[in-house]
Design an enzyme around this catalytic site. Sequence first.
Site, PDB file in Angstrom:
ATOM      1  CG  HIS B 246      -0.502   0.043   2.544  1.00  0.00           C
ATOM      2  ND1 HIS B 246      -0.210   1.231   3.180  1.00  0.00           N
ATOM      3  CD2 HIS B 246      -0.218  -0.927   3.444  1.00  0.00           C
ATOM      4  CE1 HIS B 246       0.175   0.986   4.435  1.00  0.00           C
ATOM      5  NE2 HIS B 246       0.197  -0.321   4.606  1.00  0.00           N
ATOM      6  CG  ASP B 258       2.852   0.401   7.829  1.00  0.00           C
ATOM      7  OD1 ASP B 258       2.376  -0.172   6.823  1.00  0.00           O
ATOM      8  OD2 ASP B 258       2.184   0.623   8.854  1.00  0.00           O
ATOM      9  CD  GLU B 292      -2.981  -1.239   5.576  1.00  0.00           C
ATOM     10  OE1 GLU B 292      -2.501  -0.148   5.983  1.00  0.00           O
ATOM     11  OE2 GLU B 292      -3.093  -2.240   6.317  1.00  0.00           O
ATOM     12  CD  GLU B 293      -1.310   2.233   7.819  1.00  0.00           C
ATOM     13  OE1 GLU B 293      -1.944   1.674   8.743  1.00  0.00           O
ATOM     14  OE2 GLU B 293      -0.141   1.917   7.530  1.00  0.00           O
ATOM     15  CG  ASP B 320       0.871  -3.698   5.232  1.00  0.00           C
ATOM     16  OD1 ASP B 320       1.745  -2.838   5.506  1.00  0.00           O
ATOM     17  OD2 ASP B 320      -0.316  -3.588   5.576  1.00  0.00           O
ATOM     18  CG  HIS B 390       1.024   2.685  12.654  1.00  0.00           C
ATOM     19  ND1 HIS B 390      -0.186   2.157  13.030  1.00  0.00           N
ATOM     20  CD2 HIS B 390       1.227   2.252  11.378  1.00  0.00           C
ATOM     21  CE1 HIS B 390      -0.705   1.432  12.026  1.00  0.00           C
ATOM     22  NE2 HIS B 390       0.144   1.480  11.012  1.00  0.00           N
TER      23      HIS B 390
END
Lengths: 25, 427
Positions: B246, B258, B292-293, B320, B390
């Site tokens: 993504h 990520d 995606e998140e 991912d 994140h």
Amino acid sequence: KAIYRHDMVSQRTFQEIQKEIARYG
Amino acid sequence: DVAKAIIQLAVYGNAQNRSYDRLALLVDTIGPRLSGSKNLEMAIGIMHQSLKDNDLDNVHLEPVKIPHWERGEESAVMLKPRIHTMAILGLGSSTGTPPEGITAEVLVVHSFDELKIRASEAKGKIVVYNQAYVNYSTTVKYRIQGAVEAAKVGAVASLIRSVTPFSIYSPHTGIQKYEDGVPKIPTACITVEDANMMSRMASRGVKIVIQLKMEAKNYPDTESFNIVAEITGIKYPEQIVLVSGHLDSWDVGQGAMDDGGGAFISWEALSLIRDLGLRPKRTLRLVLWTAEEQGGIGSFQYYQLHKVNISNYSLVMESDAGTFLPTGLQFTGSPKARAIMKEVMSLLQPLNITQVLSHGQGEDINVWIQAGVPGASLIDNLYKYFFFHHSHGDTMTVMDPKQMNVAAAVWAVVSYVVADMEEMLPR
């Protein structure tokens, strides 16, 4: 058309598939 | 000896470090790419052009609707027992506070069970969760549901200990979910260190007061795109092996790990195959997902559009979970398919990465896997992955070009061989 779909049985034995894959190595 | 040729090119040949360099150029230029942001829009435009320049087939954008949330300015200051400015990151889709913020006493809990037991104490308070980290999939429920559970017992805001096994005073954001009929209270993640400290203070009977200010705001859904590029199959072009990652990220660091790494080794897989002049029997389809998140928003709309063709999907792949040195391939599928995948992975003996594990998965491919399509994902050092996940630490500095070379080689060999075998993977 596609030889194998989930509703169809593989046309080939596992050994044949093994040989096929080995050729990529 | 296609496998050897791919490994040679990717790990030792001219394509060395290409995925790393391409990723660095994008994330250094654009930075992180939050759903609904201008950054993501620009990144999609750049990638669309880059894939066309890479001479791939059928490069196109598929429009989708995605959430648009903005963080704004945010702060949390402990006022009692002492003044302490806390590092926080508002959680995705959280509401904001009034301009003057929310100032309230803190109730520290260590589990949802403890919150229920102490429900009577929560009214009008800021609930701080200092939940132990078990593993990501178990512990993330506190980040996702923390605000709702706190609101149910009358809390005015919630602060969630970051879901990470390691911390150097780094907050880790992520999505959270409200529930219909439950008040929407502001919610943010705090550092492991602050959560631990407040837990110690509370256990001594010390009163804690925090002022929380968050400008977070949810806007109407906005338009975005999944990006598609292919190497068209020469014998069964309608059959597909899907390779993906993504392109969106949280608004932290550079969004390099990520999921910049996953997106760029997926592109690299097709580039390697193109460089070698290989054309598989089936179509190799690269998809760079958007949003995606926020819960696989872009990919679900891709599924809705393409599920009519599901019986022609031989394998769906998503990277991912980091692109550090892979330790194997996670796979979900029938025993027959698993046996075939073990043969495919044996081709990677030169890299000593031949394991086929269970739990092939990915937020963006799970819907296909649940519908019966075999699925694969890369497994690497997940412990390290969640150090940076994140957080502002998700930058190119954690990425390793040599490891990305190997991850791309694994991705290319697996996707090409499955796309070129005479039969699709059995269901």
